[in-house]
Design a protein around this motif. Structure first.
Motif, PDB file in Angstrom:
ATOM      1  N   PRO A 252       0.816  -1.226   0.000  1.00  0.00           N
ATOM      2  CA  PRO A 252       0.000   0.000   0.000  1.00  0.00           C
ATOM      3  C   PRO A 252       0.845   1.270   0.000  1.00  0.00           C
ATOM      4  O   PRO A 252       0.524   2.232  -0.686  1.00  0.00           O
ATOM      5  CB  PRO A 252      -0.828  -0.125   1.287  1.00  0.00           C
ATOM      6  CG  PRO A 252      -0.898  -1.597   1.536  1.00  0.00           C
ATOM      7  CD  PRO A 252       0.440  -2.117   1.113  1.00  0.00           C
ATOM      8  N   ALA A 253       1.938   1.260   0.754  1.00  0.00           N
ATOM      9  CA  ALA A 253       2.813   2.432   0.810  1.00  0.00           C
ATOM     10  C   ALA A 253       3.518   2.649  -0.520  1.00  0.00           C
ATOM     11  O   ALA A 253       3.670   3.779  -0.989  1.00  0.00           O
ATOM     12  CB  ALA A 253       3.840   2.266   1.925  1.00  0.00           C
ATOM     13  N   LEU A 254       3.950   1.554  -1.159  1.00  0.00           N
ATOM     14  CA  LEU A 254       4.596   1.649  -2.475  1.00  0.00           C
ATOM     15  C   LEU A 254       3.607   2.128  -3.524  1.00  0.00           C
ATOM     16  O   LEU A 254       3.955   2.929  -4.408  1.00  0.00           O
ATOM     17  CB  LEU A 254       5.180   0.287  -2.866  1.00  0.00           C
ATOM     18  CG  LEU A 254       6.376  -0.196  -2.034  1.00  0.00           C
ATOM     19  CD1 LEU A 254       6.715  -1.641  -2.381  1.00  0.00           C
ATOM     20  CD2 LEU A 254       7.586   0.705  -2.261  1.00  0.00           C
ATOM     21  N   ASP A 255       2.370   1.650  -3.436  1.00  0.00           N
ATOM     22  CA  ASP A 255       1.325   2.093  -4.361  1.00  0.00           C
ATOM     23  C   ASP A 255       1.078   3.590  -4.209  1.00  0.00           C
ATOM     24  O   ASP A 255       0.893   4.312  -5.200  1.00  0.00           O
ATOM     25  CB  ASP A 255       0.018   1.335  -4.097  1.00  0.00           C
ATOM     26  CG  ASP A 255       0.086  -0.113  -4.564  1.00  0.00           C
ATOM     27  OD1 ASP A 255       1.004  -0.431  -5.349  1.00  0.00           O
ATOM     28  OD2 ASP A 255      -0.772  -0.916  -4.134  1.00  0.00           O
ATOM     29  N   GLN A 256       1.081   4.060  -2.961  1.00  0.00           N
ATOM     30  CA  GLN A 256       0.867   5.483  -2.714  1.00  0.00           C
ATOM     31  C   GLN A 256       1.990   6.328  -3.314  1.00  0.00           C
ATOM     32  O   GLN A 256       1.738   7.366  -3.923  1.00  0.00           O
ATOM     33  CB  GLN A 256       0.774   5.741  -1.211  1.00  0.00           C
ATOM     34  CG  GLN A 256       0.451   7.189  -0.884  1.00  0.00           C
ATOM     35  CD  GLN A 256       0.353   7.423   0.603  1.00  0.00           C
ATOM     36  OE1 GLN A 256       1.187   8.115   1.166  1.00  0.00           O
ATOM     37  NE2 GLN A 256      -0.647   6.846   1.240  1.00  0.00           N
TER      38      GLN A 256
END
Length: 242
Positions: A12-16
């Motif tokens: 999720p953090a990488l997607d953000q």
């Protein structure tokens, strides 16, 4: 196995991060296209200032004539066929501006009027009739203020017109503690919004002229012919106002 689990937990953090990079890239592209388009439209307005102002002034007269005819028909229904036609609407003219003892003030009034009129002109060189009614209302009030010759009132209305275009597409700051997944959902919507804006910017008629015409300045002559035709037609329709 541990590395794989770590990657999944950080997804999720990488997607953000990836979404933010995409949004920034879209913003920069949109800003670049808008700057080029605005500069070109400013050049067009400068080249066609007289035609644009006369066309819009005649449009206002024509609208008032249509309204007068509509009111006349209503009165005829109420009073019968012997109803006399009301006094014609006087055409708008720069000579109608109240005289002022201060020549510099009169010069400033004319400058503000022309600048505001060109800024709010409805066609925006796209040769369509979008938002004509709203622009007509604004320019009608602008003309009335100009004819009154009140510099202070014109300055205020000029500022009001220009403040309406101060639009900044900023990403809103989310409250602290919002989950990453919720943030990503918001960023996805923001990305889609920017993609829509970019699509519209690329499909703007003046931007297409810039990117597709061998010489974009040829468009000035096309517009000159286009507005000359509109002015001739509007002059014919507003003869009774003279």
């Amino acid at each position: 196995m541990l590395d794989k689990k770590l990657q999944i937990s950080n997804k999720p953090a990488l997607d953000q991060l990836f979404l933010k990079e995409q949004i920034e890239a879209l913003r920069k592209e949109l800003e670049f296209i808008e700057q080029k388009t605005i500069a070109f439209e400013t050049l067009l307005r400068t080249s066609l200032a007289d035609e644009l102002i006369e066309e819009q002034e005649l449009r206002i007269i024509y609208k008032k004539l249509k309204q007068a005819k509509k009111e006349k028909r209503l009165e005829q229904k109420k009073r019968g066929k012997n109803y006399k036609e009301p006094i014609g609407i006087k055409p708008i003219s720069t000579a109608a501006v109240n005289k002022t003892s201060n020549k510099e003030e009169q010069k400033e009034i004319k400058r503000l009027y022309r600048e505001a009129m060109l800024h709010v002109h409805p066609d925006k060189f796209s040769m369509n009739e979008e938002k004509i009614d709203l622009a007509t209302e604004i320019t009608s009030q602008l003309i009335d203020i100009y004819k009154a010759g009140n510099l202070h009132e014109l300055q205020q209305y000029h500022a009001h017109i220009f403040s309406g275009n101060a639009l900044n597409q900023e990403i809103k700051v989310l409250p602290k503690g919002t989950k990453i997944i919720a943030q990503n959902s918001y960023l996805k919507k923001e990305k889609e919004h920017l993609e829509d804006l970019l699509f519209a910017a690329k499909n703007r008629h003046t931007y297409k002229v810039l990117t597709e015409y061998p010489d974009p300045l040829l468009f000035v002559e096309e517009l000159r012919v286009y507005y000359a035709d509109k002015i001739i037609k509007l002059r014919k329709r507003t003869r009774k106002a003279v």
